[in-house]
Design a protein around this motif. Structure first.
Motif, PDB file in Angstrom:
ATOM      1  N   UNK A   1      -0.916  -4.183   7.385  1.00 55.13           N
ATOM      2  CA  UNK A   1      -0.427  -4.743   5.961  1.00 55.13           C
ATOM      3  C   UNK A   1      -1.006  -3.719   4.968  1.00 55.13           C
ATOM      4  N   UNK A   2      -2.287  -3.442   5.152  1.00 54.75           N
ATOM      5  CA  UNK A   2      -2.979  -2.268   3.920  1.00 54.75           C
ATOM      6  C   UNK A   2      -2.255  -0.980   4.443  1.00 54.75           C
ATOM      7  N   UNK A   3      -1.655  -0.699   5.265  1.00 56.66           N
ATOM      8  CA  UNK A   3      -0.981   0.778   5.606  1.00 56.66           C
ATOM      9  C   UNK A   3       0.136   0.613   4.864  1.00 56.66           C
ATOM     10  N   UNK A   4       1.032  -0.497   4.921  1.00 54.35           N
ATOM     11  CA  UNK A   4       2.398  -0.764   4.410  1.00 54.35           C
ATOM     12  C   UNK A   4       2.029  -0.693   2.761  1.00 54.35           C
ATOM     13  N   UNK A   5       1.053  -1.177   2.325  1.00 48.98           N
ATOM     14  CA  UNK A   5       0.653  -1.330   0.826  1.00 48.98           C
ATOM     15  C   UNK A   5       0.436   0.155   0.434  1.00 48.98           C
ATOM     16  N   UNK A   6      -0.172   1.157   1.268  1.00 51.22           N
ATOM     17  CA  UNK A   6      -0.620   2.262   0.674  1.00 51.22           C
ATOM     18  C   UNK A   6       0.615   3.184   1.030  1.00 51.22           C
ATOM     19  N   UNK A   7       1.624   2.952   1.696  1.00 52.28           N
ATOM     20  CA  UNK A   7       2.800   3.741   1.473  1.00 52.28           C
ATOM     21  C   UNK A   7       3.611   3.505   0.374  1.00 52.28           C
ATOM     22  N   UNK A   8       3.617   1.964   0.017  1.00 58.75           N
ATOM     23  CA  UNK A   8       4.414   1.845  -1.264  1.00 58.75           C
ATOM     24  C   UNK A   8       3.820   2.435  -2.395  1.00 58.75           C
ATOM     25  N   UNK A   9       2.564   2.477  -2.392  1.00 57.91           N
ATOM     26  CA  UNK A   9       1.861   3.185  -3.511  1.00 57.91           C
ATOM     27  C   UNK A   9       2.216   4.636  -3.538  1.00 57.91           C
ATOM     28  N   UNK A  10       2.148   5.301  -2.458  1.00 56.21           N
ATOM     29  CA  UNK A  10       2.638   6.607  -2.268  1.00 56.21           C
ATOM     30  C   UNK A  10       3.866   6.894  -2.717  1.00 56.21           C
ATOM     31  N   UNK A  11       4.940   6.014  -2.302  1.00 55.34           N
ATOM     32  CA  UNK A  11       6.238   6.373  -2.660  1.00 55.34           C
ATOM     33  C   UNK A  11       6.749   6.142  -3.873  1.00 55.34           C
ATOM     34  N   UNK A  12       6.208   5.114  -4.764  1.00 58.57           N
ATOM     35  CA  UNK A  12       6.600   4.543  -6.058  1.00 58.57           C
ATOM     36  C   UNK A  12       6.085   5.592  -6.881  1.00 58.57           C
ATOM     37  N   UNK A  13       6.760   6.420  -7.568  1.00 58.96           N
ATOM     38  CA  UNK A  13       6.324   7.524  -8.615  1.00 58.96           C
ATOM     39  C   UNK A  13       5.850   6.879  -9.946  1.00 58.96           C
ATOM     40  N   UNK A  14       6.595   5.840 -10.293  1.00 66.96           N
ATOM     41  CA  UNK A  14       6.155   5.449 -11.999  1.00 66.96           C
ATOM     42  C   UNK A  14       5.096   4.535 -11.675  1.00 66.96           C
TER      43      UNK A  14
END
Length: 243
Positions: A94-107
């Motif tokens: 779950x934390x890995x998924x969170x990190x991917x969202x953080x990296x892919x959301x530019x704004x």
């Protein structure tokens, strides 16, 4: 779980009465309205405004909701919600998924909104005693996870026993109701217009849900006008919403 029970849970989680905090967010809609970019620009519309006829912007709100559904939720948030639902028993996943969202959301404003909404929803479920909620809240508090909304939804709703289809339906419907509610509070349209949009958007929603969930590697979102509006929101003198 009884399918009817899963349906009942989905109704509860998607209800605007549920205190998840979504009422504070417009996802760029407020800035678009303030800038006059949410409205018809045809000659007919201009003539109507010159005659003092109120502008009907429900069609533009419908287009905004459709864009968020088609080009952000279905191709990005839905992907991570589904992945989190399947990984609900693993804090590391779950934390890995969170990190991917953080990296892919530019704004930054979108990242902040997603984190704050996810953590708000998580807090409600911690208070309600939902399985897994407190453990993930502690994970966020330690800095090991961000708590993005889609990940938190997948985790919590799987732990409640909701079917994946019902989770997706609740998330998508919740997004739609949040957006039309924002439009009503901004004075763009009335409550009946909002209900018409929710009715008109249903075929698209069902069409999107009938499609396979994209692979995690293919997760993407493309809503440039809304993202620019979100980034410009903090420069507005008067603000009703957080973004």
């Amino acid at each position: 779980m009884n399918p009817l029970h899963s349906s009942l849970l989905a109704l509860q989680q998607a209800d605007s009465f549920f205190p998840g905090g979504a009422v504070a967010w417009s996802w760029g809609l407020e800035t678009l309205v303030a800038d006059g970019r949410l409205g018809a620009t045809s000659a007919v519309a201009l003539a109507r405004r010159q005659r003092g006829v109120p502008r009907d912007r429900s069609a533009q709100v419908n287009g905004f909701v459709e864009g968020q559904l088609r080009h952000r939720w279905a191709t990005f948030d839905r992907v991570f919600l589904s992945a989190a639902w399947h990984a609900a028993d693993s804090l590391q996943a779950l934390s890995t998924l969170d990190a991917r969202i953080e990296a892919l959301t530019l704004a930054e404003e979108l990242r902040q909104g997603s984190r704050r909404l996810g953590q708000s929803l998580l807090g409600v479920h911690v208070a309600m005693g939902t399985s897994g909620a407190e453990a993930y809240q502690q994970c966020i508090a330690s800095g090991a996870a961000a708590g993005h909304l889609a990940v938190v939804q997948g985790l919590l709703w799987q732990r409640l026993g909701m079917d994946l289809d019902h989770c997706q339906l609740a998330a998508a419907h919740g997004l739609c109701t949040g957006l039309v509610s924002a439009a009503v509070r901004l004075g763009v349209m009335g409550h009946l217009d909002a209900q018409r949009i929710l009715t008109d958007i249903q075929p698209l929603l069902l069409e999107l849900l009938a499609q396979p969930v994209p692979d995690l590697e293919d997760a993407s979102g493309f809503t440039p006008m809304a993202e620019i509006a979100v980034m410009r929101h903090e420069s507005q003198e008067l603000r009703l919403f957080a973004n």
